[in-house]
Design an enzyme around this catalytic site. Structure first.
Site, PDB file in Angstrom:
ATOM      1  N   LYS A  49       0.832  -1.346  -0.013  1.00 27.89           N
ATOM      2  CA  LYS A  49      -0.011   0.015  -0.165  1.00 27.89           C
ATOM      3  C   LYS A  49       0.716   1.436   0.244  1.00 27.89           C
ATOM      4  O   LYS A  49       0.179   2.298  -0.276  1.00 27.89           O
ATOM      5  CB  LYS A  49      -0.990  -0.100   1.270  1.00 27.89           C
ATOM      6  CG  LYS A  49      -1.932  -1.080   1.359  1.00 27.89           C
ATOM      7  CD  LYS A  49      -2.388  -1.575  -0.003  1.00 27.89           C
ATOM      8  CE  LYS A  49      -3.417  -2.749   0.137  1.00 27.89           C
ATOM      9  NZ  LYS A  49      -2.855  -4.102   0.710  1.00 27.89           N
ATOM     10  N   TYR A 262     -11.776 -15.051   3.237  1.00 29.52           N
ATOM     11  CA  TYR A 262     -10.878 -13.993   3.343  1.00 29.52           C
ATOM     12  C   TYR A 262     -10.500 -14.110   4.886  1.00 29.52           C
ATOM     13  O   TYR A 262     -11.330 -14.085   5.565  1.00 29.52           O
ATOM     14  CB  TYR A 262     -11.700 -12.473   3.066  1.00 29.52           C
ATOM     15  CG  TYR A 262     -10.541 -11.430   3.442  1.00 29.52           C
ATOM     16  CD1 TYR A 262      -9.562 -10.925   2.523  1.00 29.52           C
ATOM     17  CD2 TYR A 262     -10.706 -10.853   4.644  1.00 29.52           C
ATOM     18  CE1 TYR A 262      -8.606 -10.059   2.975  1.00 29.52           C
ATOM     19  CE2 TYR A 262      -9.688  -9.682   5.083  1.00 29.52           C
ATOM     20  CZ  TYR A 262      -8.922  -9.334   4.357  1.00 29.52           C
ATOM     21  OH  TYR A 262      -8.016  -8.404   4.624  1.00 29.52           O
ATOM     22  N   TYR A 288      -2.723 -12.579   3.466  1.00 31.80           N
ATOM     23  CA  TYR A 288      -2.276 -12.449   1.881  1.00 31.80           C
ATOM     24  C   TYR A 288      -1.168 -13.294   1.339  1.00 31.80           C
ATOM     25  O   TYR A 288      -1.186 -14.100   0.599  1.00 31.80           O
ATOM     26  CB  TYR A 288      -2.116 -10.728   1.572  1.00 31.80           C
ATOM     27  CG  TYR A 288      -3.175  -9.836   1.878  1.00 31.80           C
ATOM     28  CD1 TYR A 288      -4.074  -9.715   0.753  1.00 31.80           C
ATOM     29  CD2 TYR A 288      -3.305  -9.310   3.111  1.00 31.80           C
ATOM     30  CE1 TYR A 288      -5.449  -8.930   1.127  1.00 31.80           C
ATOM     31  CE2 TYR A 288      -4.385  -8.423   3.385  1.00 31.80           C
ATOM     32  CZ  TYR A 288      -5.362  -8.379   2.339  1.00 31.80           C
ATOM     33  OH  TYR A 288      -6.426  -7.485   2.453  1.00 31.80           O
TER      34      TYR A 288
HETATM   35  C1  LIG Z   1      -3.645  -5.526   0.124  1.00 31.69           C
HETATM   36  C2  LIG Z   1      -2.577  -6.563   0.463  1.00 31.69           C
HETATM   37  C3  LIG Z   1      -2.406  -7.240  -0.612  1.00 31.69           C
HETATM   38  C4  LIG Z   1      -3.281  -7.171  -1.710  1.00 31.69           C
HETATM   39  O1  LIG Z   1      -3.174  -6.257  -2.784  1.00 31.69           O
HETATM   40  P1  LIG Z   1      -4.244  -5.532  -3.596  1.00 31.69           P
HETATM   41  O2  LIG Z   1      -3.605  -4.411  -4.294  1.00 31.69           O
HETATM   42  O3  LIG Z   1      -5.343  -5.126  -2.547  1.00 31.69           O
HETATM   43  O4  LIG Z   1      -4.656  -6.608  -4.256  1.00 31.69           O
HETATM   44  C5  LIG Z   1      -1.444  -8.104  -0.616  1.00 31.69           C
HETATM   45  N1  LIG Z   1      -0.670  -8.299   0.448  1.00 31.69           N
HETATM   46  C6  LIG Z   1      -0.693  -7.580   1.376  1.00 31.69           C
HETATM   47  C7  LIG Z   1       0.105  -8.019   2.711  1.00 31.69           C
HETATM   48  C8  LIG Z   1      -1.636  -6.747   1.509  1.00 31.69           C
HETATM   49  O5  LIG Z   1      -2.002  -5.765   2.628  1.00 31.69           O
END
Ligand SMILES: *Cc1c(COP(=O)(O)O)cnc(C)c1O
Length: 331
Positions: A49, A262, A288
């Site tokens: 992010k 999720y 993730y």
């Molecule tokens: C948000 C996030 C993702 C996914 O990325 P997106 O752009 O939302 O698809 C992957 N890994 C981590 C650690 C995240 O925080």
């Protein structure tokens, strides 16, 4: 608008490293696994992010906003990093949290939730899963307006066309590093959530004619739905940057490693988190990158890759949420 001319703040003073994971590659018997360390981007705790926020926060500042408003799940890395960017820029930040798993918000929870407090969230609004999240953020912006302040609303995961520019930049960075290292990847693998990372990389590689397949590993949705989301955002992001739109069939987002839903742990995720930590000293996260790495390992075991293929895993961060999953991850 041309990428070079877009207002941008800089939160990572260097390209993130690309490293070879020799011990993991050997353990799996191939392919040759490399990692792009986007867990080492700037701002508190790092992660993907940060790259999106370079463009989003620059836009907020340009518009004269004094407060960032955003949304995420109860252990959101995106909310943590938006708070960190706000603190760094002298802005306030208000969060809307969605309980995607019913009853998942606990005020005293560790991990990112603890950091929300430490990083100075001005308000926290906790909603049920499936609530009108953009409505809630708009309401927050209205409240700020009535106080004579100015909010800037950032969508979940920072995933709009502007935020996705962060990963168009990352695609260019990866290709420059490949040139430098004399290394061409056969495939690139990345977690696919709110889609900005996957879509941005796709636009960047496609515009450069890189000819390297990009494989998304879904963490939330059924494959067809996620691929549709990624493609839609990729088309918007490409139009925004004046770049060619990627084709629908260049979008791949496997859903085989999502598990029950999720953020709900799976055995494969636990194995992946423990393998990366114990073999390579690399911390993944349970929501993730743990599931994406489970997919990478699963694809290797399914012989999806040639044994001598060079495969790049994009590490998108998230380690601070490990501390909210200690009971599941400890041996
Ligand atoms: C948000 C996030 C993702 C996914 O990325 P997106 O752009 O939302 O698809 C992957 N890994 C981590 C650690 C995240 O925080």
């Amino acid at each position: 608008m041309k990428l070079e001319a877009l207002p941008r703040r800089r939160y990572t003073p260097h390209p993130t490293p690309i490293q070879k994971l020799d011990r993991l590659s050997k353990h799996l018997g191939g392919p040759q696994i490399w990692i792009k360390r986007d867990d080492l981007t700037g701002l508190a705790g790092g992660g993907n992010k940060t790259r999106k926020l370079e463009f989003l926060v620059a836009d907020a500042l340009r518009q004269g906003a004094d407060t960032l408003v955003t949304v995420g799940a109860v252990q959101s890395n995106h909310c943590r990093l938006t708070l960190a960017a706000a603190a760094h820029e002298g802005l306030k930040c208000r969060l809307v949290l969605e309980q995607r798993v019913p009853g998942s918000y606990r005020k005293e929870a560790s991990g990112n939730n603890f950091l929300f407090d430490l990083l100075g969230a001005e308000t926290l609004t906790v909603l049920e899963g499936g609530s009108d999240l953009s409505g809630a953020m708009q309401a927050e912006a209205e409240k700020l307006k009535s106080l004579g302040r100015k909010g800037y609303v950032i969508p979940g995961g920072g995933s709009n066309a502007l935020g996705a520019m962060g990963y168009v930049v990352c695609a260019r960075e990866i290709l420059a590093q490949c040139l430098d290292m004399g290394l061409a990847f056969d495939e690139i693998v990345v977690a696919s959530g709110s889609a900005g990372t996957h879509a941005g990389l796709l636009v960047g590689f496609n515009a450069a004619n890189a000819g390297v397949p990009l494989t998304g590993l879904n963490v939330r949705r059924p494959r067809a739905e996620q691929e549709g989301n990624v493609h839609k955002l990729a088309v918007e992001a490409a139009a925004f940057a004046g770049l060619p739109a990627p084709s629908r069939d260049s979008v791949v987002a496997f859903d085989d490693w999502v598990g029950p839903g999720y953020s709900i742990p799976t055995d494969e995720m636990v194995e992946a988190v423990r393998l990366f930590a114990s073999l390579e000293g690399v911390l993944l996260d349970p929501v993730y990158t743990g599931k994406a790495a489970a997919g990478l390992i699963g694809l290797a075991r399914r012989d999806h890759f040639k044994p001598d293929a060079n495969v790049l895993f994009v590490h998108t961060g998230g380690a601070p949420s490990l501390f909210a999953y200690q009971d599941i991850l400890a041996s």
